[in-house]
Structure formats: structure tokens, C-alpha cells
Design a protein around this motif. Structure first.
Motif, PDB file in Angstrom:
ATOM      1  N   MET A   1      82.618 127.094  56.285  1.00  0.00           N
ATOM      2  CA  MET A   1      82.990 126.630  57.726  1.00  0.00           C
ATOM      3  C   MET A   1      84.186 125.865  57.835  1.00  0.00           C
ATOM      4  N   PRO A   2      85.309 126.155  58.311  1.00  0.00           N
ATOM      5  CA  PRO A   2      86.288 125.410  58.362  1.00  0.00           C
ATOM      6  C   PRO A   2      86.055 124.101  59.235  1.00  0.00           C
ATOM      7  N   ARG A   3      86.630 122.981  59.062  1.00  0.00           N
ATOM      8  CA  ARG A   3      86.452 121.700  59.585  1.00  0.00           C
ATOM      9  C   ARG A   3      87.475 121.528  60.405  1.00  0.00           C
ATOM     10  N   ILE A   4      87.446 121.356  61.736  1.00  0.00           N
ATOM     11  CA  ILE A   4      88.578 121.037  62.918  1.00  0.00           C
ATOM     12  C   ILE A   4      88.395 119.644  62.944  1.00  0.00           C
ATOM     13  N   ALA A   5      89.426 118.924  63.009  1.00  0.00           N
ATOM     14  CA  ALA A   5      89.598 117.487  63.614  1.00  0.00           C
ATOM     15  C   ALA A   5      90.142 117.662  65.095  1.00  0.00           C
ATOM     16  N   LEU A   6      89.352 117.175  66.226  1.00  0.00           N
ATOM     17  CA  LEU A   6      90.138 117.101  67.468  1.00  0.00           C
ATOM     18  C   LEU A   6      90.512 115.611  67.851  1.00  0.00           C
ATOM     19  N   VAL A   7      91.561 115.199  68.064  1.00  0.00           N
ATOM     20  CA  VAL A   7      91.886 113.839  68.663  1.00  0.00           C
ATOM     21  C   VAL A   7      92.576 113.870  69.775  1.00  0.00           C
ATOM     22  N   ASP A   8      91.637 113.037  70.727  1.00  0.00           N
ATOM     23  CA  ASP A   8      92.190 113.086  72.308  1.00  0.00           C
ATOM     24  C   ASP A   8      91.306 111.800  72.850  1.00  0.00           C
ATOM     25  N   ASP A   9      92.263 111.252  73.780  1.00  0.00           N
ATOM     26  CA  ASP A   9      91.542 110.199  74.394  1.00  0.00           C
ATOM     27  C   ASP A   9      90.796 110.599  75.726  1.00  0.00           C
ATOM     28  N   ASP A  10      90.787 112.042  76.170  1.00  0.00           N
ATOM     29  CA  ASP A  10      90.244 112.612  77.137  1.00  0.00           C
ATOM     30  C   ASP A  10      88.716 112.924  76.672  1.00  0.00           C
ATOM     31  N   ARG A  11      87.855 112.362  77.274  1.00  0.00           N
ATOM     32  CA  ARG A  11      86.365 112.585  76.767  1.00  0.00           C
ATOM     33  C   ARG A  11      86.126 114.048  77.292  1.00  0.00           C
ATOM     34  N   ASN A  12      86.404 114.394  78.110  1.00  0.00           N
ATOM     35  CA  ASN A  12      86.361 115.824  78.987  1.00  0.00           C
ATOM     36  C   ASN A  12      86.746 116.831  77.933  1.00  0.00           C
ATOM     37  N   ILE A  13      88.061 116.806  77.460  1.00  0.00           N
ATOM     38  CA  ILE A  13      88.573 117.594  76.470  1.00  0.00           C
ATOM     39  C   ILE A  13      87.519 117.711  75.398  1.00  0.00           C
ATOM     40  N   LEU A  14      87.419 116.427  74.513  1.00  0.00           N
ATOM     41  CA  LEU A  14      86.548 116.185  73.740  1.00  0.00           C
ATOM     42  C   LEU A  14      85.391 117.247  73.625  1.00  0.00           C
ATOM     43  N   THR A  15      84.591 116.992  74.567  1.00  0.00           N
ATOM     44  CA  THR A  15      83.230 117.579  74.726  1.00  0.00           C
ATOM     45  C   THR A  15      83.502 119.182  75.051  1.00  0.00           C
ATOM     46  N   SER A  16      84.330 119.430  75.833  1.00  0.00           N
ATOM     47  CA  SER A  16      84.411 120.899  76.007  1.00  0.00           C
ATOM     48  C   SER A  16      85.160 121.803  75.047  1.00  0.00           C
ATOM     49  N   VAL A  17      86.099 121.260  74.431  1.00  0.00           N
ATOM     50  CA  VAL A  17      86.720 121.850  73.207  1.00  0.00           C
ATOM     51  C   VAL A  17      85.672 121.919  72.042  1.00  0.00           C
ATOM     52  N   SER A  18      85.221 121.144  72.062  1.00  0.00           N
ATOM     53  CA  SER A  18      84.178 121.017  70.423  1.00  0.00           C
ATOM     54  C   SER A  18      83.056 121.909  71.029  1.00  0.00           C
ATOM     55  N   MET A  19      82.564 121.896  71.996  1.00  0.00           N
ATOM     56  CA  MET A  19      81.554 123.216  72.318  1.00  0.00           C
ATOM     57  C   MET A  19      82.108 124.272  72.085  1.00  0.00           C
ATOM     58  N   THR A  20      83.407 124.816  72.440  1.00  0.00           N
ATOM     59  CA  THR A  20      83.802 125.981  72.222  1.00  0.00           C
ATOM     60  C   THR A  20      84.193 126.348  70.936  1.00  0.00           C
ATOM     61  N   LEU A  21      84.685 125.456  70.100  1.00  0.00           N
ATOM     62  CA  LEU A  21      84.974 125.688  68.560  1.00  0.00           C
ATOM     63  C   LEU A  21      83.718 125.792  67.742  1.00  0.00           C
ATOM     64  N   GLU A  22      82.682 125.129  68.195  1.00  0.00           N
ATOM     65  CA  GLU A  22      81.514 125.114  67.602  1.00  0.00           C
ATOM     66  C   GLU A  22      80.833 126.643  67.594  1.00  0.00           C
ATOM     67  N   ALA A  23      81.077 126.847  68.865  1.00  0.00           N
ATOM     68  CA  ALA A  23      80.282 128.427  69.238  1.00  0.00           C
ATOM     69  C   ALA A  23      81.163 129.527  68.310  1.00  0.00           C
ATOM     70  N   GLU A  24      82.432 129.022  68.148  1.00  0.00           N
ATOM     71  CA  GLU A  24      83.287 130.047  67.216  1.00  0.00           C
ATOM     72  C   GLU A  24      83.021 129.994  65.705  1.00  0.00           C
ATOM     73  N   GLY A  25      82.123 129.151  65.596  1.00  0.00           N
ATOM     74  CA  GLY A  25      81.577 128.824  63.976  1.00  0.00           C
ATOM     75  C   GLY A  25      82.364 128.076  63.240  1.00  0.00           C
ATOM     76  N   PHE A  26      83.162 126.923  63.839  1.00  0.00           N
ATOM     77  CA  PHE A  26      84.137 125.808  63.230  1.00  0.00           C
ATOM     78  C   PHE A  26      83.135 124.519  63.218  1.00  0.00           C
ATOM     79  N   GLU A  27      83.117 123.619  62.126  1.00  0.00           N
ATOM     80  CA  GLU A  27      82.659 122.422  62.173  1.00  0.00           C
ATOM     81  C   GLU A  27      83.645 121.387  62.941  1.00  0.00           C
ATOM     82  N   VAL A  28      83.343 120.776  63.853  1.00  0.00           N
ATOM     83  CA  VAL A  28      84.221 119.900  64.531  1.00  0.00           C
ATOM     84  C   VAL A  28      83.860 118.284  64.290  1.00  0.00           C
ATOM     85  N   GLU A  29      84.900 117.742  64.260  1.00  0.00           N
ATOM     86  CA  GLU A  29      85.096 116.304  64.244  1.00  0.00           C
ATOM     87  C   GLU A  29      85.655 115.648  65.598  1.00  0.00           C
ATOM     88  N   THR A  30      85.317 114.871  66.188  1.00  0.00           N
ATOM     89  CA  THR A  30      86.119 114.279  67.207  1.00  0.00           C
ATOM     90  C   THR A  30      86.372 112.680  67.366  1.00  0.00           C
TER      91      THR A  30
END
Length: 233
Positions: A1-30
């Protein structure tokens, strides 16, 4: 499972994008700033990083520069609508691609998958070969989709995912015209609207990069009011 780091000061982006990536099978660190991300990366490097440019404590450019001193992991920038200077600077500093805000999350997922496929190919992992992934040779041009590699007259040319897709679409059928709408369909999904100038800007940067390998590069022809075509020498 690829690990994706998402770095952004916008909490809405961190939440919505991490949910999408996790649904696609990625492990996400914000992470909400560059320094926090860098501290974490010294302990465990992700497989790919998605970075905002403007962040507190350490912005995306500084983080990119520090990462490139120690790793070649794929990096995608998130840029605001009019930050073309930041896009160009980021690519020169070693970013692999960029996605403009507000972006389609499907588009971001596809960019991530494309870069991970390239990384796997470079690492020598076995990937099924299809018609879309075979090495393409068109005169002086050689394109390897699995490795996301381009050579012109034997010289390597570094392209973003978008530039690669546009060149591939044009070179697949030399002499045939591709309209801007057709090129938009290649580079973007149907949830993203871009105007003609966006495609023109990509083609302009693509030509510039090809001319860095050959000042006389002229294989991409503009047909004003119609589109572009690739002419094989």
C-alpha cells in the motif's frame, strides 16, 4: 500500500483529499506545515508527497529543496490558479508535476498513480505491458510510458505528467491534427474545465524543454484556430 504524504495548511483539503486517497487504497499521512512534514520524513519517508506551496513555518519550496537533497520520491505541487511563476520554479527545483487549485480529486489520483507507476518501473518492479505502456519511437523521439522517460536525439528530456501525456497523444499519430479539446481530454478528466490558453501554455513549456535538447526542435506544429500536430522527420 503506497504511502502518500499530504502537506497543506488548509484543513478542508487535508480532510477531503485524504478520505479520497484512502478510498483509493493509499495510506495517507497529513501535515499542516512544511516543518512538521520534514521532521516526520527524517524518520519515515513517504512513497510520494503532495505539497502546497504557501504554508507557515516552512513553505513548499523550502520543503522541496530540502527533500531533493536526500530523496528522489515523486513530488506534486498544489498551486493556486495564477501561480505560474511558482509552477515553473517548482519544476526547475525538482517537482515532478503540479495540480492547480481548485482541482478535481480524480485528477490528483490519476497524477499520483502515473508517478508511482514511473517510480515502480525505475525501481525495476514488474508491470504488465500493454499497448499504452510500450516504448514508442517516432524518428528522433523515444518515449517510455512506464518509466515516464523521454529522449530526443539520445538526450533525456524531463517532462511533467501533463506534458508527457500531451506529447504522447500528438506523437502517437504523426501528421494527424489534435484539437485543443482533444488534448484537454487527454490531460484532464471531465470534471475539470480548462481553457485554450492552458493547453497552449503546456505546449509552450513542452516545446521549450524539447528545445533545451535541440535548438532546432520543430516537430510540434501549431495550426492556428485548429490545434496541433506532430510531424515525424
Amino acid at each position: 500500500m503506497p504511502r502518500i504524504a499530504l502537506v497543506d495548511d488548509d484543513r478542508n483539503i487535508l480532510t477531503s483529499v485524504s478520505m479520497t486517497l484512502e478510498a483509493e487504497g493509499f495510506e495517507v499521512e497529513t501535515y499542516s506545515d512544511g516543518q512538521s512534514a520534514l521532521d516526520a520524513f527524517t524518520k519515515r519517508m513517504p512513497d510520494l508527497a503532495v505539497l502546497d506551496i504557501k504554508m507557515p513555518r516552512m513553505d513548499g519550496m523550502d520543503l522541496l529543496q530540502r527533500l531533493r537533497q536526500k530523496t528522489s520520491i515523486p513530488i506534486i505541487f498544489l498551486t493556486s490558479k495564477d501561480d505560474e511563476i511558482d509552477e515553473v520554479l517548482g519544476l526547475r527545483m525538482g517537482a515532478d508535476d503540479y495540480v492547480k487549485k481548485s482541482f478535481s480529486q480524480r485528477l490528483l489520483v490519476e497524477r499520483i498513480r502515473a508517478l508511482l507507476r514511473r517510480q515502480d518501473a525505475i525501481a525495476g518492479e514488474v508491470i504488465e505491458e500493454t499497448e499504452e505502456t510500450k516504448v514508442m519511437v517516432r524518428g528522433d523521439l523515444v518515449m517510455d510510458p512506464l518509466r515516464h522517460a523521454v529522449k530526443w536525439k539520445g538526450q533525456d528530456v524531463s517532462l511533467t505528467v501533463t506534458e508527457f501525456l500531451l506529447l504522447q497523444a500528438l506523437a502517437q499519430r504523426p501528421g494527424f491534427v489534435k484539437s485543443r479539446d482533444q488534448l484537454m481530454d487527454v490531460a484532464y478528466d471531465d470534471q475539470v474545465y480548462v481553457d485554450d490558453r492552458t493547453i497552449d501554455s503546456h505546449i509552450k513549456r513542452l516545446r521549450k524543454k524539447m528545445r533545451s535538447a535541440d535548438n532546432e526542435f520543430s516537430a510540434i506544429e501549431t495550426l492556428y484556430g485548429i490545434g496541433y500536430r506532430y510531424n515525424e522527420a
